[in-house]
Design an enzyme around this catalytic site. Structure first.
Site, PDB file in Angstrom:
ATOM      1  N   ARG A 118       1.760   5.276   3.600  1.00 37.53           N
ATOM      2  CA  ARG A 118       2.747   4.183   3.023  1.00 37.53           C
ATOM      3  C   ARG A 118       3.213   3.482   4.104  1.00 37.53           C
ATOM      4  NH1 ARG A 118       3.337   0.543  -1.002  1.00 37.53           N
ATOM      5  NH2 ARG A 118       5.605   0.627  -1.911  1.00 37.53           N
ATOM      6  N   THR A 403      -4.208  -4.037  -5.580  1.00 35.39           N
ATOM      7  CA  THR A 403      -4.222  -2.643  -4.909  1.00 35.39           C
ATOM      8  C   THR A 403      -5.827  -2.403  -5.401  1.00 35.39           C
ATOM      9  OG1 THR A 403      -1.797  -2.293  -5.231  1.00 35.39           O
ATOM     10  CG2 THR A 403      -3.233  -0.411  -5.155  1.00 35.39           C
ATOM     11  N   THR A 421      -3.499  -0.395  -0.806  1.00 42.15           N
ATOM     12  CA  THR A 421      -2.865  -1.744  -1.071  1.00 42.15           C
ATOM     13  C   THR A 421      -2.454  -2.593  -0.018  1.00 42.15           C
ATOM     14  OG1 THR A 421      -1.470  -2.765  -2.582  1.00 42.15           O
ATOM     15  CG2 THR A 421      -0.658  -0.745  -1.386  1.00 42.15           C
ATOM     16  N   GLU A 423      -0.134  -4.766  -1.078  1.00 40.10           N
ATOM     17  CA  GLU A 423       0.706  -5.122  -2.071  1.00 40.10           C
ATOM     18  C   GLU A 423       0.338  -6.068  -2.966  1.00 40.10           C
ATOM     19  OE1 GLU A 423       3.386  -7.087  -3.167  1.00 40.10           O
ATOM     20  OE2 GLU A 423       4.987  -5.644  -4.144  1.00 40.10           O
ATOM     21  N   ASP A 443       8.211  -4.512  -1.790  1.00 42.25           N
ATOM     22  CA  ASP A 443       8.314  -3.222  -2.676  1.00 42.25           C
ATOM     23  C   ASP A 443       9.708  -2.618  -2.825  1.00 42.25           C
ATOM     24  OD1 ASP A 443       6.007  -3.514  -4.100  1.00 42.25           O
ATOM     25  OD2 ASP A 443       5.034  -1.721  -2.971  1.00 42.25           O
ATOM     26  N   SER A 468       6.516   3.549  -4.296  1.00 44.44           N
ATOM     27  CA  SER A 468       5.259   2.956  -4.759  1.00 44.44           C
ATOM     28  C   SER A 468       4.795   3.517  -6.044  1.00 44.44           C
ATOM     29  CB  SER A 468       4.138   3.522  -3.550  1.00 44.44           C
ATOM     30  OG  SER A 468       2.889   3.256  -4.134  1.00 44.44           O
ATOM     31  N   SER A 469       3.982   2.914  -6.775  1.00 43.06           N
ATOM     32  CA  SER A 469       3.545   3.128  -8.126  1.00 43.06           C
ATOM     33  C   SER A 469       2.380   3.792  -8.092  1.00 43.06           C
ATOM     34  CB  SER A 469       3.355   1.938  -8.994  1.00 43.06           C
ATOM     35  OG  SER A 469       4.802   1.518  -9.447  1.00 43.06           O
TER      36      SER A 469
END
Length: 588
Positions: A118, A403, A421, A423, A443, A468-469
């Site tokens: 990330r 993504t 990703t 984003e 984000d 993050s999802s």
């Protein structure tokens, strides 16, 4: 609708050994027979022999990964080749200037490891960086195109660390297909062409986007026209020979820093920020679901949310209903709303905030939350109060889509499940050396505090990783053998997309392809969005009678890709909403 008694184990341990060694596995829930055309639900029977496979959102990427596997490469080797190609042919979704989470299964040890790539906030980032002079959040279209939008990219260093541990082929030999394709050109796909033609996203009109995709005769490239990217080919040559320093130091790093400092709302990233980036190797979160063990990345990813969703669903009789029954979809929607209320309130970077992971997954807490599912949908559920939860501010994170997800399996039985990703669509719209820079800083919650002064878990801070999802899953059987992998694109809807796929494949007995193709339903707060027209009229009417009116969603939609093992055979699928491919080959 009354929730049934919990069938989960008495505790969910967070240490990897405990998670993989002591989770009680519940018996399958009672369910009506599946249609005769559908296969049996996934069982604990693992594949009799390893098979090479790559499932990705673009055929060129899937083929590049499979070519590496055929040369004796590992799953991680192939993942690097897939990412290099996706950065070129699907630049609206991921790339070398972005970040990723990889959930990795090691067949020899039967262990699961998470590699966190990330992005991080630059050292100069501040909590109020997305507020205007009056203290109001900036419009998203303004923030996303600014230099402040870009976080320190993490995908390349994360892949390098995974390769150091699990690579079989030399790093320098993993970029050839992407380099040749960038130099010789590729045909713009229909999906990429649609994004270029729509103009609906702020980045679609960014100067770098317009310049890169410009047609010689004016306008932007159309599907079927050839696109070459010599700058990216040159970058890949340097990346192959220099390793990650080709991005994090030297000429590319200097160009990244210069690009994010241009224009109004300039970013604060420095060469020091790039040099200091480190991926994090994490233990996964694992919990039982039916006969499987589901392993997902921990915070700052949203694996805890996905596991909470499954825990809530297992306390209902969702497994009794098929995809054509509104009762099953209603339960899915209500469990989703409860999960999102908790995820949005409590999940952030664990290096900066205490995330009550154990409390959110505790059986007693899940029992209480599941009892809130009634006969009709009511007002948006409030966040719960899991054990260990500190007061948190209301979250204001926007998190649009942009993504990609892919899965890879090698001849040794090792598997990569990776979500990657930049984003938003084309990231920040700013390009360096043939790839787009991310806008992951958006984000974060634009408002660091709520009206009561409570700090949001996902507020901006220097060095922090935005929530993050992304939830790349690995599924195991009772002997901790590989049983499946799945993940998706889709911004904050990723959790709903992946949850739908698991329910479809595991509970409703669908093939992986059928499960991924199920209509999307994202229930979050007061909204019920999704593919309304893809639900049968009887399902839509049944949901409406229960207070769930599904309205058309927006954005990039899902990008589900996955495999599951059934009766010793691999069952793979790709999201029909994209241009994916299931590439298979015998391991020998």
């Amino acid at each position: 609708m009354a929730a049934r008694a919990s069938s989960w184990g008495t505790s969910v341990a967070l240490a990897l050994a405990a998670l993989l060694g002591s989770c009680a596995t519940p018996p399958p829930a009672a369910r009506e027979p599946a249609p005769s055309a559908a296969p049996a639900p996934a069982t604990a029977a693992t594949a009799t022999r390893p098979q090479l496979f790559v499932v990705a959102a673009n055929p060129l990427a899937a083929d590049a990964g499979l070519a590496v596997l055929r040369r004796g490469g590992s799953a991680v080797d192939a993942a690097i080749a897939v990412q290099a190609m996706l950065s070129l042919v699907e630049p609206q979704s991921s790339g070398m200037g972005g970040g990723a989470f990889m959930t990795y299964y090691d067949a020899a040890s039967t262990q699961v490891t998470v590699y966190d790539g990330r992005e991080t906030a630059p050292a100069g980032a501040t909590p109020d960086m997305f507020l205007d002079d009056g203290g109001k959040p900036l419009p998203f279209a303004t923030a996303v195109l600014s230099g402040r939008a870009t976080g320190v990219p993490g995908a390349v260093k994360m892949l390098a660390e995974a390769h150091r541990r699990h690579g079989a082929l030399p790093w320098r030999d993993l970029f050839g297909d992407a380099e040749r394709t960038a130099r010789d050109g590729f045909l713009v796909s229909p999906r990429l062409g649609r994004f270029l033609a729509s103009g609906r996203f702020p980045e679609s009109n960014a100067p770098d986007v317009l310049a890169y995709f410009a047609r010689p005769g004016g306008g932007l490239l159309r599907p079927g026209e050839r696109l070459r990217n010599p700058a990216y080919a040159g970058f890949l040559r340097r990346l192959a020979t220099q390793g990650p320093n080709a991005l994090y130091a030297g000429e590319t790093a200097r160009r990244i820093v210069a690009r994010v400092h241009e224009g109004a709302l300039a970013g604060s990233m420095t060469l020091g920020d790039l040099a200091a980036y480190r991926p994090v190797v994490r233990q996964p979160l694992c919990a039982p679901y039916r006969v499987l063990l589901v392993c997902a990345p921990p915070p700052p990813a949203s694996g805890v949310g996905l596991l909470e969703l499954l825990g809530l669903l297992e306390r209902t009789d969702v497994a009794r209903y098929g995809a054509d029954d509104p009762r099953g979809w209603f339960l899915f929607a209500e469990a989703s709303r409860l999960m999102y209320a908790d995820r949005d309130r409590y999940v952030g970077d664990p290096a900066f905030v205490d995330v009550p992971v154990a409390g959110l997954l505790a059986p007693a807490y899940l029992d209480r939350r599941a009892r809130l599912i009634g006969e009709r949908a009511g007002a948006a559920p409030a966040p719960g109060q899991p054990e260990g939860a500190a007061p948190r501010g209301v979250d204001r994170t926007l998190e649009p889509t942009g993504t990609s997800h892919f899965v890879v399996g090698d001849a040794r039985g090792n598997v990569v499940s990776m979500t990657t990703t930049v984003e938003s669509i084309f990231g920040s719209g700013r390009m360096v050396d043939g790839f787009f820079l991310n806008n992951q800083m958006t984000d974060f919650s634009f408002s660091p505090r709520d009206a009561d002064g409570r700090v949001a878990a996902n507020a901006v801070a220097a060095g922090k990783r935005p929530r993050s999802s992304m939830t790349p899953l690995i599924l195991l059987d009772r002997q901790r053998h590989f049983a499946g992998a799945v993940g998706s694109a889709g911004g904050n809807a990723i959790l709903a997309y992946v949850g739908k796929a698991v329910v479809g494949a595991v509970d409703w007995g669908l093939t992986m392809q059928q499960a991924l193709a199920l209509p999307n339903l994202i229930a979050r707060g007061e909204t019920f969005q999704g593919e309304a027209d893809k639900f049968a009229p009887a399902v839509r009417n049944g949901l409406a009678a229960r207070g769930v009116t599904v309205r058309p969603g927006q954005g990039e939609d899902s990008g589900l890709h996955g495999v599951i093992v059934r009766d010793g055979r691999l069952d793979g699928g790709y999201d029909p909403r994209r241009e994916g491919k299931v590439a298979l080959a015998p391991a020998d």
